[in-house]
Scaffold this motif. Sequence first.
Motif, PDB file in Angstrom:
ATOM      1  N   PHE A  48       0.830  -1.196   0.000  1.00  0.00           N
ATOM      2  CA  PHE A  48       0.000   0.000   0.000  1.00  0.00           C
ATOM      3  C   PHE A  48       0.869   1.252   0.000  1.00  0.00           C
ATOM      4  O   PHE A  48       2.046   1.200   0.338  1.00  0.00           O
ATOM      5  N   PRO A  49       0.292   2.400  -0.347  1.00  0.00           N
ATOM      6  CA  PRO A  49       1.079   3.648  -0.321  1.00  0.00           C
ATOM      7  C   PRO A  49       1.482   4.014   1.109  1.00  0.00           C
ATOM      8  O   PRO A  49       0.893   3.527   2.082  1.00  0.00           O
ATOM      9  N   PRO A  50       2.464   4.883   1.232  1.00  0.00           N
ATOM     10  CA  PRO A  50       2.975   5.237   2.574  1.00  0.00           C
ATOM     11  C   PRO A  50       1.924   5.805   3.525  1.00  0.00           C
ATOM     12  O   PRO A  50       2.046   5.652   4.737  1.00  0.00           O
ATOM     13  N   ILE A  51       0.889   6.445   3.013  1.00  0.00           N
ATOM     14  CA  ILE A  51      -0.130   7.001   3.898  1.00  0.00           C
ATOM     15  C   ILE A  51      -0.824   5.894   4.692  1.00  0.00           C
ATOM     16  O   ILE A  51      -1.240   6.104   5.832  1.00  0.00           O
ATOM     17  N   ALA A  52      -0.914   4.707   4.129  1.00  0.00           N
ATOM     18  CA  ALA A  52      -1.526   3.581   4.838  1.00  0.00           C
ATOM     19  C   ALA A  52      -0.705   3.206   6.064  1.00  0.00           C
ATOM     20  O   ALA A  52      -1.264   2.828   7.100  1.00  0.00           O
ATOM     21  N   TYR A  53       0.598   3.328   5.950  1.00  0.00           N
ATOM     22  CA  TYR A  53       1.454   3.040   7.106  1.00  0.00           C
ATOM     23  C   TYR A  53       1.297   4.119   8.177  1.00  0.00           C
ATOM     24  O   TYR A  53       1.441   3.847   9.363  1.00  0.00           O
ATOM     25  N   GLY A  54       0.984   5.341   7.753  1.00  0.00           N
ATOM     26  CA  GLY A  54       0.717   6.414   8.703  1.00  0.00           C
ATOM     27  C   GLY A  54      -0.544   6.156   9.509  1.00  0.00           C
ATOM     28  O   GLY A  54      -0.611   6.468  10.700  1.00  0.00           O
ATOM     29  N   VAL A  55      -1.564   5.565   8.860  1.00  0.00           N
ATOM     30  CA  VAL A  55      -2.807   5.250   9.557  1.00  0.00           C
ATOM     31  C   VAL A  55      -2.547   4.199  10.640  1.00  0.00           C
ATOM     32  O   VAL A  55      -3.215   4.180  11.674  1.00  0.00           O
ATOM     33  N   CYS A  56      -1.569   3.372  10.436  1.00  0.00           N
ATOM     34  CA  CYS A  56      -1.223   2.359  11.438  1.00  0.00           C
ATOM     35  C   CYS A  56      -0.777   2.992  12.757  1.00  0.00           C
ATOM     36  O   CYS A  56      -0.910   2.377  13.820  1.00  0.00           O
ATOM     37  N   MET A  57      -0.286   4.226  12.681  1.00  0.00           N
ATOM     38  CA  MET A  57       0.155   4.915  13.890  1.00  0.00           C
ATOM     39  C   MET A  57      -1.011   5.242  14.815  1.00  0.00           C
ATOM     40  O   MET A  57      -0.800   5.582  15.979  1.00  0.00           O
ATOM     41  N   LEU A  58      -2.234   5.140  14.314  1.00  0.00           N
ATOM     42  CA  LEU A  58      -3.389   5.391  15.168  1.00  0.00           C
ATOM     43  C   LEU A  58      -3.461   4.397  16.323  1.00  0.00           C
ATOM     44  O   LEU A  58      -4.079   4.682  17.350  1.00  0.00           O
ATOM     45  N   MET A  59      -2.851   3.251  16.151  1.00  0.00           N
ATOM     46  CA  MET A  59      -2.834   2.263  17.221  1.00  0.00           C
ATOM     47  C   MET A  59      -2.146   2.851  18.461  1.00  0.00           C
ATOM     48  O   MET A  59      -2.674   2.774  19.578  1.00  0.00           O
ATOM     49  N   GLY A  60      -1.012   3.445  18.278  1.00  0.00           N
ATOM     50  CA  GLY A  60      -0.299   4.072  19.388  1.00  0.00           C
ATOM     51  C   GLY A  60      -1.032   5.283  19.940  1.00  0.00           C
ATOM     52  O   GLY A  60      -1.077   5.497  21.154  1.00  0.00           O
TER      53      GLY A  60
END
Length: 90
Positions: A48-60
């Motif tokens: 996926f594009p890098p923004i998808a990895y940014g959404v993963c930060m919502l976990m923290g």
Amino acid sequence: MRSETPSATSDESAPGDGLVRAGAIVFIIGAVATLVTVAPLFLGTDPFPPIAYGVCMLMGVGFLVAGAGVLRSIAAQRRQARTTAAAGGS
């Protein structure tokens, strides 16, 4: 021995409950995003594009928000206990 504080009834919500609920929702969104983002690595598809990895930060972020709610609840309970002890002791 009572399991509930006098001010915490089923109709009232304690201070910090909203933060804990909001933090849990944000954490779950981040966890789902993490699963979705990691899936292409196992399936052999394009990542996926890098923004998808940014959404993963919502976990923290969700974890921190829920933790803030717990700390707020603890502070409110300590304040209540202090005022109760002061009123009962004098």
